[in-house]
Design an enzyme around this catalytic site. Structure first.
Site, PDB file in Angstrom:
ATOM      1  N   CYS A   1       0.824  -1.371  -0.025  1.00  0.00           N
ATOM      2  CA  CYS A   1       0.045  -0.048  -0.005  1.00  0.00           C
ATOM      3  C   CYS A   1       0.565   1.227  -0.117  1.00  0.00           C
ATOM      4  O   CYS A   1       1.467   1.485  -0.969  1.00  0.00           O
ATOM      5  CB  CYS A   1      -1.052  -0.054   1.121  1.00  0.00           C
ATOM      6  SG  CYS A   1      -2.300   0.917   0.962  1.00  0.00           S
TER       7      CYS A   1
ATOM      8  N   HIS B   1      -3.577  -5.377   1.613  1.00  0.00           N
ATOM      9  CA  HIS B   1      -3.384  -5.726   2.638  1.00  0.00           C
ATOM     10  C   HIS B   1      -3.942  -7.099   2.982  1.00  0.00           C
ATOM     11  O   HIS B   1      -4.552  -7.391   2.336  1.00  0.00           O
ATOM     12  CB  HIS B   1      -4.053  -4.630   3.704  1.00  0.00           C
ATOM     13  CG  HIS B   1      -3.781  -3.271   3.803  1.00  0.00           C
ATOM     14  ND1 HIS B   1      -2.409  -3.087   4.223  1.00  0.00           N
ATOM     15  CD2 HIS B   1      -4.217  -2.168   3.283  1.00  0.00           C
ATOM     16  CE1 HIS B   1      -1.990  -1.782   4.173  1.00  0.00           C
ATOM     17  NE2 HIS B   1      -3.342  -1.083   3.295  1.00  0.00           N
TER      18      HIS B   1
END
Length: 487
Positions: free
Chosen positions: A332, A431
């Site tokens: 991310c 994630h």
């Protein structure tokens, strides 16, 4: 006959990390065993560790865990107000799962009546759908500077007129002072709604504690409802604080910079449990050790954390790591850092501007005002066997560049992430990518660890929820005595 002690019960703590989240999860699991339709609820949460609901909203990680304990799908009503700090004085304000705005602490204080309306709306919906709602407070009700317009602790309890139990962590020391001091900071009506106390994380000879319990009950006029044991080896998603890691467990070393605004550190929980992995978080000022794999984690302030990396000499350490054949993974915000630049023209994560990236992948990222929120499943494009991956996306930016032509993952018909041509560097927006046993094994193989071990995070989580529920059974029995079943 199933027992429903209260329609709404609130768990508050004398301090942060007293065990509120765990007690709520345990009660949700116990009520589920009774056949009760139960839902968790936290009016206001401040955490960088969030989860994406099946409906595409964002809530605190603890409430997602508590929903698993209750045997239901997570929903944004379970955490209607989520604050994600982007600096020491400002945070992103998320209402009913959607980012509304960035505010400093003073402006948010004025905004609280609006937030309270969202809280009461969500609580009413949950009460209409479930037989019991177990509520988690935030921080401590003794924070008298925050009492005005409080929506997180006694302000909520008074608004809905619900009973409260107070949890204190004996492992911190000073447990009796914590409890008595908290009561002293409450108003008479707030003290009256506290049913009793739960002393958490006790280890030792209970007979040595009993004189203190007797004194506490005489001093306060309220009972100690339960003394809960210190349970080792639990696998439970932490709400915010990075969990301690036992260094030196395995031969394969993974190093993660402990970014000031690191988000979703639960990405590393499966690695913490792997017997062949030595996972280390490197904090400010610490020497950066040699490693097989370096992982740049998610960030709530990518440009700010990039500046921190440079100040801590991480670019030089990463360059040396790659020269010696090590692997580098960015997740991310960490993925965004791997490109040539990160631009934030609207100031969504802090001040507007542009920062140079690490220049390890041919891409650039521009922050947008629209947050991407979704649960995803797919395959690992870097893996010849196409290992299955499951995860979720929570990010504001969009990345573009030639590096995306060599994707890290495939999500349906969509390519995701990027790999360097030499195979040493990988980045992804996903994630939770280590949580699926096949994806975890594939990523570790890519990084150089050939292992037969498979970590089943779902099974570990379920076993831990059952352990905390078993330990909290005496608390549930006492609650049933205080409020006999109304069903």
């Amino acid at each position: 006959m199933k027992r429903v002690p209260f329609q709404t019960l609130m768990v508050q703590g004398t301090t942060s990390d007293a065990g509120k989240s765990t007690v709520v999860a345990a009660l949700c699991r116990l009520l589920r065993r009774e056949g009760v339709r139960v839902a968790p609820f936290k009016p206001q949460n401040m955490a960088l560790n969030s989860a994406v609901t099946p409906g595409g909203g964002e809530i605190g990680r603890a409430q997602a865990l508590q929903a698993i304990a209750a045997g239901i799908e997570a929903h944004t009503d379970m955490n209607p107000v989520l604050l994600k700090p982007s600096s020491d004085t400002g945070a992103q304000v998320i209402i009913h799962g959607r980012a509304r705005t960035e505010m400093n602490a003073r402006d948010y204080h004025q905004y609280k009546p609006v937030a309270m309306a969202a809280v009461l709306e969500s609580h009413a919906r949950l009460c209409a759908q479930y037989e019991c709602v177990v509520v988690e407070g935030a921080g401590s009700p003794a924070e008298i500077n925050l009492r005005d317009r409080d929506i997180a602790n006694m302000g909520f309890a008074e608004a809905v007129d619900c009973p409260v139990i107070l949890v204190a962590d004996i492992d911190r020391g000073g447990v009796f002072a914590h409890i008595v001091g908290t009561l002293a900071c409450l108003s008479p009506s707030e003290r009256a709604r506290i049913l009793g106390f739960v002393i958490n994380r006790f280890r030792g000879d209970i007979t040595l504690l009993e004189p203190g319990l007797d004194w506490l009950e005489r001093e306060t006029g309220k009972p100690v409802l339960a003394v809960l044991p210190y349970l080792h080896g639990l696998y439970l998603d932490a709400e915010d604080a990075v969990q301690p890691v036992q260094a030196g467990r395995g031969r394969f070393r993974i190093v993660v910079p402990s970014l000031p605004r690191m988000s979703n550190h639960t990405d590393f929980d499966a690695l913490r449990m792997h017997p062949e992995v030595d996972l280390r978080f490197v904090r400010e000022g610490e020497a950066i050790p040699a490693a097989d794999l370096v992982i740049l984690p998610g960030s709530k302030n990518t440009r700010g954390d990039l500046a921190w990396l440079r100040a801590q000499a991480w670019p030089e350490a990463i360059a040396r790591h790659l020269r010696y054949g090590g692997k580098l993974l960015g997740i991310c915000g960490g993925f965004q850092m791997l490109g040539h630049s990160v631009s934030d023209p609207h100031g969504v994560e802090g001040s507007a501007g542009e920062s140079a990236g690490l220049g390890l992948l041919d891409l650039a990222t521009v922050m947008s005002t629209q947050k991407q929120l979704r649960q995803v499943t797919g395959t690992c494009a870097f893996d010849d066997a196409g290992a299955r991956v499951e995860g979720y996306e929570i990010h504001m930016g969009q990345s573009q560049g030639l590096a995306l032509a060599l994707p890290a993952m495939r999500i349906g018909e969509r390519d995701e992430g990027a790999c360097s041509a030499d195979g040493q560097v990988m980045g992804t927006y996903l994630h939770g990518l280590f949580d699926h046993r096949d994806a975890c094994a594939a990523l570790l193989r890519w990084a150089g660890l050939m292992s037969e071990h498979r970590i089943d995070t779902a099974a570990l989580r379920e076993a831990s929820l059952d352990r905390i529920a078993d330990a909290a059974q005496p608390l549930f029995e006492r609650l049933c005595e205080f409020a006999p079943s109304n069903s």
